[in-house]
Design a protein around this motif. Sequence first.
Motif, PDB file in Angstrom:
ATOM      1  N   ALA A 127      -9.563 -57.353 -20.712  1.00  0.00           N
ATOM      2  CA  ALA A 127      -8.398 -57.834 -19.970  1.00  0.00           C
ATOM      3  C   ALA A 127      -7.653 -56.673 -19.323  1.00  0.00           C
ATOM      4  O   ALA A 127      -6.917 -56.854 -18.365  1.00  0.00           O
ATOM      5  CB  ALA A 127      -7.463 -58.610 -20.891  1.00  0.00           C
ATOM      6  N   VAL A 128      -7.860 -55.468 -19.851  1.00  0.00           N
ATOM      7  CA  VAL A 128      -7.200 -54.273 -19.324  1.00  0.00           C
ATOM      8  C   VAL A 128      -8.163 -53.562 -18.383  1.00  0.00           C
ATOM      9  O   VAL A 128      -9.303 -53.288 -18.737  1.00  0.00           O
ATOM     10  CB  VAL A 128      -6.757 -53.344 -20.477  1.00  0.00           C
ATOM     11  N   GLU A 129      -7.680 -53.263 -17.182  1.00  0.00           N
ATOM     12  CA  GLU A 129      -8.529 -52.652 -16.155  1.00  0.00           C
ATOM     13  C   GLU A 129      -8.581 -51.125 -16.243  1.00  0.00           C
ATOM     14  O   GLU A 129      -9.479 -50.513 -15.700  1.00  0.00           O
ATOM     15  CB  GLU A 129      -8.003 -53.004 -14.758  1.00  0.00           C
ATOM     16  N   THR A 130      -7.599 -50.553 -16.895  1.00  0.00           N
ATOM     17  CA  THR A 130      -7.478 -49.098 -16.922  1.00  0.00           C
ATOM     18  C   THR A 130      -8.066 -48.532 -18.208  1.00  0.00           C
ATOM     19  O   THR A 130      -8.343 -49.264 -19.145  1.00  0.00           O
ATOM     20  CB  THR A 130      -5.998 -48.695 -16.816  1.00  0.00           C
ATOM     21  N   LYS A 131      -8.195 -47.202 -18.246  1.00  0.00           N
ATOM     22  CA  LYS A 131      -8.731 -46.592 -19.459  1.00  0.00           C
ATOM     23  C   LYS A 131      -7.688 -46.521 -20.562  1.00  0.00           C
ATOM     24  O   LYS A 131      -8.024 -46.331 -21.712  1.00  0.00           O
ATOM     25  CB  LYS A 131      -9.331 -45.219 -19.166  1.00  0.00           C
ATOM     26  N   HIS A 132      -6.428 -46.692 -20.231  1.00  0.00           N
ATOM     27  CA  HIS A 132      -5.351 -46.660 -21.215  1.00  0.00           C
ATOM     28  C   HIS A 132      -4.837 -48.071 -21.473  1.00  0.00           C
ATOM     29  O   HIS A 132      -4.898 -48.931 -20.607  1.00  0.00           O
ATOM     30  CB  HIS A 132      -4.206 -45.770 -20.732  1.00  0.00           C
ATOM     31  N   GLY A 133      -4.315 -48.302 -22.668  1.00  0.00           N
ATOM     32  CA  GLY A 133      -3.698 -49.584 -22.993  1.00  0.00           C
ATOM     33  C   GLY A 133      -4.654 -50.648 -23.473  1.00  0.00           C
ATOM     34  O   GLY A 133      -4.264 -51.792 -23.690  1.00  0.00           O
ATOM     35  N   ARG A 157       2.008 -55.539 -21.410  1.00  0.00           N
ATOM     36  CA  ARG A 157       0.824 -55.908 -20.631  1.00  0.00           C
ATOM     37  C   ARG A 157       0.429 -54.835 -19.617  1.00  0.00           C
ATOM     38  O   ARG A 157      -0.123 -55.134 -18.564  1.00  0.00           O
ATOM     39  CB  ARG A 157       1.016 -57.271 -19.970  1.00  0.00           C
ATOM     40  N   ALA A 158       0.711 -53.565 -19.927  1.00  0.00           N
ATOM     41  CA  ALA A 158       0.371 -52.460 -19.030  1.00  0.00           C
ATOM     42  C   ALA A 158      -1.130 -52.424 -18.792  1.00  0.00           C
ATOM     43  O   ALA A 158      -1.914 -52.399 -19.732  1.00  0.00           O
ATOM     44  CB  ALA A 158       0.842 -51.142 -19.634  1.00  0.00           C
ATOM     45  N   GLY A 159      -1.530 -52.430 -17.538  1.00  0.00           N
ATOM     46  CA  GLY A 159      -2.938 -52.351 -17.173  1.00  0.00           C
ATOM     47  C   GLY A 159      -3.707 -53.651 -17.278  1.00  0.00           C
ATOM     48  O   GLY A 159      -4.888 -53.704 -16.968  1.00  0.00           O
ATOM     49  N   VAL A 160      -3.031 -54.734 -17.721  1.00  0.00           N
ATOM     50  CA  VAL A 160      -3.726 -56.012 -17.870  1.00  0.00           C
ATOM     51  C   VAL A 160      -4.056 -56.569 -16.496  1.00  0.00           C
ATOM     52  O   VAL A 160      -3.233 -56.557 -15.581  1.00  0.00           O
ATOM     53  CB  VAL A 160      -2.887 -57.015 -18.696  1.00  0.00           C
ATOM     54  N   ARG A 161      -5.270 -57.028 -16.379  1.00  0.00           N
ATOM     55  CA  ARG A 161      -5.793 -57.590 -15.143  1.00  0.00           C
ATOM     56  C   ARG A 161      -4.929 -58.771 -14.701  1.00  0.00           C
ATOM     57  O   ARG A 161      -4.554 -59.606 -15.495  1.00  0.00           O
ATOM     58  CB  ARG A 161      -7.230 -58.058 -15.415  1.00  0.00           C
ATOM     59  N   SER A 162      -4.633 -58.859 -13.411  1.00  0.00           N
ATOM     60  CA  SER A 162      -3.881 -59.999 -12.878  1.00  0.00           C
ATOM     61  C   SER A 162      -4.748 -61.240 -12.940  1.00  0.00           C
ATOM     62  O   SER A 162      -5.968 -61.165 -12.753  1.00  0.00           O
ATOM     63  CB  SER A 162      -3.492 -59.748 -11.430  1.00  0.00           C
TER      64      SER A 162
END
Length: 170
Positions: A127-133, A157-162
């Motif tokens: 669900a998270v697109e970034t390497k962090h979070g 929800r930092a980095g969570v995919r829209s």
Amino acid sequence: MSWLLGIAIFLATVLGMEGFAYVMHRWVMHGPGWFLHASHHRPRTGNWELNDLYAVIFAVPSIVLLLGGVQLGWWVGWAWIGAGIAAYGAIYFGFHDVIVHRRIATRYLPKSNYMKRIVQAHRLHHAVETKHGTVSFGFLWAPRPELLKAELKRRDRAGVRSPRITTAVD
């Protein structure tokens, strides 16, 4: 070496690989190795992604240990360890690539609570697109999905995919 000791070493290796995989996934793949792993967090366009190189990288020690323990006269325990690494890789492939990501067509639907839990945990990881979070870095063991969802919420929800929005065409 007795078969019983060899099987014990093999099983210990398979179990130990989960810890190794967690460490590699959390601090290498989502760290300096993100340049390969990022492809796995984006939609795949074709059969392969750069992240697949990790399978080759992690297979090398297994092959070397099997070869050394069986053919090169090393301690035979190395062959059992190499086989344990290979078995973990096969389990990982079956769970991760076949069941979760459906890279090979199958009609399998998770029915046991265990399988539902690790599939959902892996989906929450993605669900998270970034390497962090990101949450849930294990492959054969995962925290309860409620805990993972609460952690994502705690992180705002930092980095969570829209969410994907679809529109109807008139």
